[in-house]
Design a protein around this motif. Sequence first.
Motif, PDB file in Angstrom:
ATOM      1  N   PHE A   1       0.895  -1.374   0.011  1.00  0.00           N
ATOM      2  CA  PHE A   1      -0.060  -0.238   0.039  1.00  0.00           C
ATOM      3  C   PHE A   1       0.765   1.490  -0.678  1.00  0.00           C
ATOM      4  N   ALA A   2       1.957   1.476   0.808  1.00  0.00           N
ATOM      5  CA  ALA A   2       2.770   2.610   0.995  1.00  0.00           C
ATOM      6  C   ALA A   2       3.290   2.489   0.176  1.00  0.00           C
ATOM      7  N   HIS A   3       3.894   1.773  -1.204  1.00  0.00           N
ATOM      8  CA  HIS A   3       4.893   1.617  -1.937  1.00  0.00           C
ATOM      9  C   HIS A   3       3.915   2.302  -2.746  1.00  0.00           C
ATOM     10  N   THR A   4       3.075   1.674  -3.726  1.00  0.00           N
ATOM     11  CA  THR A   4       1.837   2.493  -4.392  1.00  0.00           C
ATOM     12  C   THR A   4       1.866   3.739  -4.072  1.00  0.00           C
ATOM     13  N   VAL A   5       1.037   4.157  -3.325  1.00  0.00           N
ATOM     14  CA  VAL A   5       1.053   5.460  -2.833  1.00  0.00           C
ATOM     15  C   VAL A   5       2.039   6.051  -2.290  1.00  0.00           C
ATOM     16  N   GLU A   6       3.421   6.426  -2.407  1.00  0.00           N
ATOM     17  CA  GLU A   6       4.423   6.393  -2.429  1.00  0.00           C
ATOM     18  C   GLU A   6       4.462   6.520  -3.933  1.00  0.00           C
TER      19      GLU A   6
ATOM     20  N   LEU B   1      -4.706   8.334   1.689  1.00  0.00           N
ATOM     21  CA  LEU B   1      -3.979   8.384   1.077  1.00  0.00           C
ATOM     22  C   LEU B   1      -2.274   9.068   1.190  1.00  0.00           C
ATOM     23  N   PHE B   2      -3.167  10.723   1.109  1.00  0.00           N
ATOM     24  CA  PHE B   2      -1.725  12.151   1.437  1.00  0.00           C
ATOM     25  C   PHE B   2      -1.630  11.421   2.391  1.00  0.00           C
ATOM     26  N   THR B   3      -1.933  10.955   3.445  1.00  0.00           N
ATOM     27  CA  THR B   3      -0.820  11.604   4.790  1.00  0.00           C
ATOM     28  C   THR B   3      -0.200   9.938   5.052  1.00  0.00           C
TER      29      THR B   3
END
Length: 727
Positions: free
Chosen positions: A410-415, A439-441
């Motif tokens: 999840f974090a990888h995709t958002v980043e 997502l932005f946080t």
Amino acid sequence: MIDVLLVSVAETQSETLVAAARAFDGMDVRLRLVAFSKAGELPDSSLFTERRSFVQKPAALGRELAAVAKKAPPPKRAWIHAQRDSWLGSQARKAKVLVALDPQAVYTVWQLARINAGAHACYGVAAALRAVADRRERPGHYARADFLNALPSPKAAARSAARRTRTLPKAVALKALGPRVLRTGPGARAWRMAVTAPGLPENVRFKLAKRVGDGLRKANRPAGAVLTLNAAAEQSREPRHRADLLRTAAQMELKRGQVPVKLNEAIGAESARADQQWKKGNGKAAGASLARAMELAFHRVLHFDRPESPMADAPEAYLAALHSGEAFKAMTAANGRTHKPAEPPADRPLRLLFVTRKNANFLTEIRDRYEHHADVEVRSLDIASEPDLDALVKSPARMAAFRLGANPAFAHTVEERLRPFLDWADTVFIDWCTGPAVLFTAVDPGTTRIVVRLHSFETFSAWPFLTDLSRVDDLVFVGAHLRDLTVSAVPSLRGPEAPALHVIPNAMDLRRYERPKASDARFTVGLTGISAVAKDPRWAVAVLKLLRARDERYRLFLIGADVDGTLSPAARAYADVYEQEVASLEPSGAVRRLGQLSDVPEALTGVGVILSSSVRESFHCGFVEGAASGAVPVARNWPFFADKPNGAHTLFPAGWLAGSPEEAADRILAVTGSEEVWLAAASEAASFARLNWDWSVVARLFDDLLLSGGTPRPEGGESSEIRALQP
């Protein structure tokens, strides 16, 4: 007269069966014969009151059950057929003596005796004769046993169900607990008693309760299903079983539009289950349990499709089971940011990114202002247009697991997807505290400033808990009452890393509504935006009826789509009553439904009084726009906030408010009694609305928020400066 049931399974000659019947001559009995043979092979004798074959055709058994019967030994094969025969079950309950005429019938008679605990169960005619004689000699002794004939034995039901659960396919067990049995009161009560029987193995109790609950639901006994599941949960020692049973019962009630009787227990059980998984290091499972707990706590039936909400009066008490959970505290823990947001650039335009997910209705004036501002460069991002990102916000369990550190993908995709936007923007303005805010946080924003605006529904949702509010610099509310309620519900807004809080009204171009009124507008009451139950248009109908009791010139214009009754049974129940009330008034012209309009300002030229009938609002733009149009405003003192420090009573002048339909009708009658009074009141209200809430006034507050660098974070968890307009 004593009822005797003879059971034959083996291939027995008719003469043998008749001989068995003759043995009971002169004993004042009613003999019924059931045999595992074709109906045409049964003996034709007047000695039998009734004769019946209990052989079921394969189609009647169903494919899976027929396959089980085919492979079973003869005694069990006969019972599989016998338990599907409703006539046999009925006669077994009536009988005082159950007789197996051959060895293969013993198993069936034993099972029937488990259903009828008060009957004698015998193998052979001799034993049956002794049982009949004993009953005739001691009738009082058997009175209690005969009384128990009316119900199956709970212990027997539990043992039987446990055996089925362990040994038969699910489909077979479901047939044994089918609607036909559970539609009867005795059958439902007996299975409920079996589910709660002491000493039942934990796994057996859980599986049995789920199947009985499902059977009762299919038998159209939902209240019994809920009662059974909740009762089984009270006996369950395993947290996952208790949580599952309570949640299933609660979901059944919610699907019927009801507030679950054990709602708090269900939320608490799922939270406890999350804690258990969290302590084991299973963040994914803990996140799933928290998602289920929040799904129950914020179900739309509880907060949106009824005129009340269990969270409105005391949000901290309502959410206590969540707030106290260790997994919940870990999920909402502050990750913070590595850098403070940078000051606005002095050598280039401010880069401002507007972020939404489909709904940009309240951004029109704001975005237009800064797109035409010489010192601002604007871009927009709709998360719905980014499939990879949009997919992430559709699973609360996935987001909760991420907040618990269990979803690195999840974090990888958002980043990967959001970093270019964060690197470009100086300030990100996220409208609605929903998925985009999560997502932005989810990533460290660096030196980019994050501003989130929360409207209303988000307070009654899981979104603020899934958002890392420590990475939000400024949180904007459109009403002080929503700020107060949200702060009470969300512990992260009370901590040292909470964002600065602001109250800024919605952006509205009220000059569009300055149009001359129609000559007959004085007696027309208007209500805009009525599709949600929270708008409570029935309150407006009640006001109209009071007005027309005094003067039939009054009428009600309903502007917007009707109440949406498709959202849930609770919404449908409200919509049905609303429809009846409105339909009864339409033929006389007392009510007109104008529906969705492209030119609301034009429609308001025919409205002389504007109502706010809602039980709660964040700001109620339609009401303020009506006031700006020159309609006299009459606002219900929104019940969700009427006894709170802030609400409609602090947002609007006291003269605009009404606590009841009677007060609203009295105000309307007084102010529309003469044209002069009405025009004066309307002009005063329009001026007040424009002076306080027109975009030309509110825009300065957004300039202060977005262009100046914002308000510093509060120290020590205290509230930041609040920017608010005071009427």
